[in-house]
Design an enzyme around this catalytic site. Structure first.
Site, PDB file in Angstrom:
ATOM      1  N   GLY A   1      67.219  83.184  48.192  1.00 41.41           N
ATOM      2  CA  GLY A   1      67.705  83.649  46.895  1.00 41.41           C
ATOM      3  C   GLY A   1      68.614  82.621  46.263  1.00 41.41           C
ATOM      4  O   GLY A   1      69.567  82.179  46.906  1.00 41.41           O
TER       5      GLY A   1
ATOM      6  N   CYS B   1      56.639  92.144  57.260  1.00 44.18           N
ATOM      7  CA  CYS B   1      56.029  91.509  56.082  1.00 44.18           C
ATOM      8  C   CYS B   1      55.354  90.199  56.487  1.00 44.18           C
ATOM      9  O   CYS B   1      56.026  89.240  56.872  1.00 44.18           O
ATOM     10  CB  CYS B   1      57.119  91.236  55.051  1.00 44.18           C
ATOM     11  SG  CYS B   1      56.549  90.168  53.716  1.00 44.18           S
TER      12      CYS B   1
ATOM     13  N   CYS C   1      52.496  94.265  57.649  1.00 48.66           N
ATOM     14  CA  CYS C   1      52.064  94.813  56.358  1.00 48.66           C
ATOM     15  C   CYS C   1      51.257  93.734  55.646  1.00 48.66           C
ATOM     16  O   CYS C   1      51.736  92.609  55.479  1.00 48.66           O
ATOM     17  CB  CYS C   1      53.299  95.176  55.522  1.00 48.66           C
ATOM     18  SG  CYS C   1      52.885  95.642  53.816  1.00 48.66           S
TER      19      CYS C   1
ATOM     20  N   CYS D   1      65.900  88.509  49.301  1.00 51.61           N
ATOM     21  CA  CYS D   1      67.325  88.230  49.478  1.00 51.61           C
ATOM     22  C   CYS D   1      67.606  87.717  50.864  1.00 51.61           C
ATOM     23  O   CYS D   1      66.777  87.845  51.760  1.00 51.61           O
ATOM     24  CB  CYS D   1      68.159  89.508  49.323  1.00 51.61           C
ATOM     25  SG  CYS D   1      68.118  90.157  47.681  1.00 51.61           S
TER      26      CYS D   1
ATOM     27  N   CYS E   1      49.821  93.104  50.117  1.00 45.95           N
ATOM     28  CA  CYS E   1      49.559  92.198  48.980  1.00 45.95           C
ATOM     29  C   CYS E   1      48.130  91.667  49.004  1.00 45.95           C
ATOM     30  O   CYS E   1      47.613  91.228  47.974  1.00 45.95           O
ATOM     31  CB  CYS E   1      50.584  91.063  48.945  1.00 45.95           C
ATOM     32  SG  CYS E   1      50.810  90.199  50.497  1.00 45.95           S
TER      33      CYS E   1
ATOM     34  N   CYS F   1      53.798  93.474  45.552  1.00 50.02           N
ATOM     35  CA  CYS F   1      54.605  93.935  46.688  1.00 50.02           C
ATOM     36  C   CYS F   1      55.656  94.915  46.181  1.00 50.02           C
ATOM     37  O   CYS F   1      56.316  94.642  45.190  1.00 50.02           O
ATOM     38  CB  CYS F   1      55.295  92.756  47.366  1.00 50.02           C
ATOM     39  SG  CYS F   1      56.349  93.281  48.738  1.00 50.02           S
TER      40      CYS F   1
ATOM     41  N   ASN G   1      68.617  93.702  51.508  1.00 53.31           N
ATOM     42  CA  ASN G   1      67.388  92.938  51.281  1.00 53.31           C
ATOM     43  C   ASN G   1      66.227  93.926  51.395  1.00 53.31           C
ATOM     44  O   ASN G   1      66.060  94.555  52.432  1.00 53.31           O
ATOM     45  CB  ASN G   1      67.270  91.841  52.348  1.00 53.31           C
ATOM     46  CG  ASN G   1      65.957  91.076  52.317  1.00 53.31           C
ATOM     47  OD1 ASN G   1      65.551  90.499  53.318  1.00 53.31           O
ATOM     48  ND2 ASN G   1      65.279  91.053  51.182  1.00 53.31           N
ATOM     49  N   GLY G   2      65.470  94.056  50.305  1.00 49.43           N
ATOM     50  CA  GLY G   2      64.335  94.981  50.333  1.00 49.43           C
ATOM     51  C   GLY G   2      64.249  95.730  49.022  1.00 49.43           C
ATOM     52  O   GLY G   2      64.937  95.383  48.057  1.00 49.43           O
TER      53      GLY G   2
ATOM     54  N   TYR H   1      55.039  82.297  53.429  1.00 43.46           N
ATOM     55  CA  TYR H   1      55.803  81.532  52.449  1.00 43.46           C
ATOM     56  C   TYR H   1      57.317  81.648  52.581  1.00 43.46           C
ATOM     57  O   TYR H   1      58.025  80.660  52.450  1.00 43.46           O
ATOM     58  CB  TYR H   1      55.411  81.977  51.035  1.00 43.46           C
ATOM     59  CG  TYR H   1      56.329  81.451  49.957  1.00 43.46           C
ATOM     60  CD1 TYR H   1      56.235  80.130  49.522  1.00 43.46           C
ATOM     61  CD2 TYR H   1      57.307  82.262  49.393  1.00 43.46           C
ATOM     62  CE1 TYR H   1      57.091  79.633  48.550  1.00 43.46           C
ATOM     63  CE2 TYR H   1      58.170  81.765  48.411  1.00 43.46           C
ATOM     64  CZ  TYR H   1      58.056  80.460  48.000  1.00 43.46           C
ATOM     65  OH  TYR H   1      58.900  79.963  47.053  1.00 43.46           O
TER      66      TYR H   1
HETATM   67  P1  AMP Z   1      51.826  80.425  41.115  1.00 43.80           P
HETATM   68  O1  AMP Z   1      50.439  80.598  41.639  1.00 43.80           O
HETATM   69  O2  AMP Z   1      51.932  79.489  39.966  1.00 43.80           O
HETATM   70  O3  AMP Z   1      52.439  81.775  40.761  1.00 43.80           O
HETATM   71  O4  AMP Z   1      52.732  79.792  42.241  1.00 43.80           O
HETATM   72  C1  AMP Z   1      52.397  79.923  43.570  1.00 43.80           C
HETATM   73  C2  AMP Z   1      53.340  79.066  44.389  1.00 43.80           C
HETATM   74  O5  AMP Z   1      54.651  79.624  44.349  1.00 43.80           O
HETATM   75  C3  AMP Z   1      52.896  79.080  45.825  1.00 43.80           C
HETATM   76  O6  AMP Z   1      52.365  77.824  46.132  1.00 43.80           O
HETATM   77  C4  AMP Z   1      54.127  79.349  46.635  1.00 43.80           C
HETATM   78  O7  AMP Z   1      54.572  78.166  47.270  1.00 43.80           O
HETATM   79  C5  AMP Z   1      55.161  79.799  45.663  1.00 43.80           C
HETATM   80  N1  AMP Z   1      55.420  81.243  45.848  1.00 43.80           N
HETATM   81  C6  AMP Z   1      54.677  82.166  46.443  1.00 43.80           C
HETATM   82  N2  AMP Z   1      55.268  83.379  46.407  1.00 43.80           N
HETATM   83  C7  AMP Z   1      56.430  83.224  45.785  1.00 43.80           C
HETATM   84  C8  AMP Z   1      57.512  84.087  45.450  1.00 43.80           C
HETATM   85  N3  AMP Z   1      57.495  85.372  45.766  1.00 43.80           N
HETATM   86  N4  AMP Z   1      58.551  83.555  44.784  1.00 43.80           N
HETATM   87  C9  AMP Z   1      58.588  82.264  44.457  1.00 43.80           C
HETATM   88  N5  AMP Z   1      57.596  81.387  44.737  1.00 43.80           N
HETATM   89  C10 AMP Z   1      56.525  81.851  45.394  1.00 43.80           C
END
Ligand code: AMP
Length: 461
Positions: A29, A238, A435, A3, A438, A384, A103-104, A244
């Site tokens: 979000g 985190c 952390c 979030c 994951c 996570c 957020n959390g 990402y």
């Molecule tokens: P996938 O392996 O198909 O699940 O997608 C991975 C891609 O989604 C990665 O290249 C990231 O850019 C993106 N990604 C990573 N973590 C998240 C997340 N928590 N929510 C949305 N997209 C994510």
């Protein structure tokens, strides 16, 4: 729950500024957004499903008067995609109105909720956040708002960066581990609190500092007051915010996100060099690491994958018979760049593996001679429990397949993930403050233990 939070205290255009702040935090979000404002006499709320720009306009913002406001953008998995779960939540309790944005994830929310329900509490939503308000409202009479909040937070476990608004005060709090970011800024008139600094830049606020892990910051008529009511623990920021989630132009956890992300690419090139002709970033999240990889390896960086920036929630999935076109709706390959080339494709992470698999198919179809996938994070092997939306272990590809099996699944010539040690090098000097659960399964706060709690968590996060 991934979030974004934004709050303003002591500015006549609090709701307008909060709208702009949420706009800058939209990446945190896209499911729902809301703003609650206060004019000193009452709280005013507007929230809806959808994107910030779709939800708010001048008419709506006019109905959010006052000099303080808090706002929230929410990301969630399907299943809990209801307006009733959109934040901020607003409640009336014995002392007036109170709104909360969080957020959390609270890891003991299921347990606390069952206890509260046994004692007669009625919940409006299925969000863990609501537990905090029930605890807040139950504290014995006479306590100041801050003390009530501190008493409530003393009972919860897990991660929270949160904003609480009453008619007269705004309180910001960050859990003792500081899992999720939260920063403080200053306007000529008033203060601003935000998940990330990119939102301060947008409204021309000066960055003052990060709100510290375990800090409860009260903004009231007498200016800011900090409290540190919880036992001190070693921070656990985190690391996935750097990999990402956060925007690259933000400064959080003591670093500029872009610089860390670029360094991840430099380190990745050192660990997994490739005999290749060019480096292709995967838009947009793979860009900074690809820049680092190209710089370190001396290979040219080429924009051989192009993103359509207008793909949004309104996109209607085509019927099954033409569904395979869907892959190209978000990303497309530039054949002239890729054809006949040995390409290093850089992405930030592999979660389920479905996105990267589709992308590799697209790059192969564009005529790549060889494909070398490089991932600027270690394999994600554990879900996570502190606010990043990663799926269960069964769905995490690296929890179930070896790296060689993943390479085969992707049908590429080579696959290299950044090592955990390499990741830590990119935040050297602070590596103990993060952390890495994951990537390691080593959880700083126990994940929800009981089955029922787990179900509550999985269903509703
Ligand atoms: P996938 O392996 O198909 O699940 O997608 C991975 C891609 O989604 C990665 O290249 C990231 O850019 C993106 N990604 C990573 N973590 C998240 C997340 N928590 N929510 C949305 N997209 C994510």
């Amino acid at each position: 729950m991934d979030c974004g939070l934004f709050g303003v205290y002591g500015h006549p255009e609090a709701a307008n500024l909060t709208y702009l702040g949420l706009y800058a935090l939209q990446h945190r979000g896209q499911e729902s957004a809301g703003i609650v404002s206060s004019d000193g006499k009452g709280l005013y709320c507007h929230k809806e499903m959808g994107l910030v720009a779709e939800i708010f306009d001048q008419e709506v913002l006019k109905r959010l008067p006052g000099s303080s406001a808090i706002g929230h953008v929410r990301y969630s998995t399907t299943g809990s995609s209801h307006l009733k779960n959109a934040q901020p939540f607003v409640f009336d309790y014995s002392r007036g109105g109170v709104a909360i944005a969080h957020n959390g994830n609270l890891t003991n929310a299921g347990l606390l909720r069952r206890q509260l329900e046994r004692e007669g509490a009625i919940f409006q939503s299925t969000m863990d956040t609501e537990v905090i308000i029930h605890l807040f409202a139950r504290v014995s009479e006479g306590l100041h708002t801050v003390d009530r909040l501190i008493a409530a937070l003393s009972e919860v476990e897990g991660s929270y960066s949160l904003l609480l608004l009453t008619e007269k005060e705004l309180i910001a709090a960050r859990d003792p581990y500081g899992f999720r970011p939260l920063v403080l800024g200053k306007l000529k008139k008033g203060y601003v609190v935000s998940s990330e600094t990119c939102a301060l830049d947008l409204i021309g606020a000066d960055f003052i500092r990060e709100i510290e892990p375990g800090e409860v910051l009260l903004l009231s008529g007498d200016g800011p007051h900090s409290f540190f009511p919880f036992p001190r623990v070693k921070p656990k920021f985190c690391i996935f915010e750097f990999i990402y989630f956060a925007r690259p132009d933000s400064f959080i956890f003591g670093h500029t996100v872009y610089q860390v992300r670029r360094q991840l690419g430099v380190q990745l090139a050192e660990e997994h060099p490739a005999e290749a002709d060019l480096v292709l970033p995967t838009p947009d999240s793979g860009f900074p690491a690809a820049v680092g990889f190209a710089h370190s390896s001396g290979l040219p960086l080429e924009l051989g994958i192009i993103r359509n920036h207008y793909v949004g929630r309104t996109f209607i999935e085509p019927r099954d018979s033409i569904r395979h076109f869907g892959v190209r709706i978000k990303l497309n390959a530039v054949r002239e760049v890729i054809e006949g080339k040995r390409a290093v494709v850089v992405d930030d992470s592999i979660v389920r593996g479905t996105t990267v698999k589709k992308n590799m198919h697209m790059i192969r179809s564009a005529g790549a001679r060889e494909i070398h996938v490089r991932i600027s994070s270690p394999p994600i092997i554990s879900p996570c429990f502190y606010g990043i939306d990663t799926p269960t272990k069964e769905e995490l590809i690296a929890a179930n397949l070896s790296i060689e099996e993943i390479r085969e699944f992707l049908q590429v010539n080579s696959l290299g993930y950044l090592s955990l040690e390499g990741l830590k090098k990119c935040v050297a000097g602070h590596e103990d403050k993060f952390c890495y659960a994951c990537f390691t399964g080593d959880y700083p706060v126990s994940p929800p233990a009981e089955r029922m709690q787990l179900e509550f968590f999985i269903k509703e996060v």
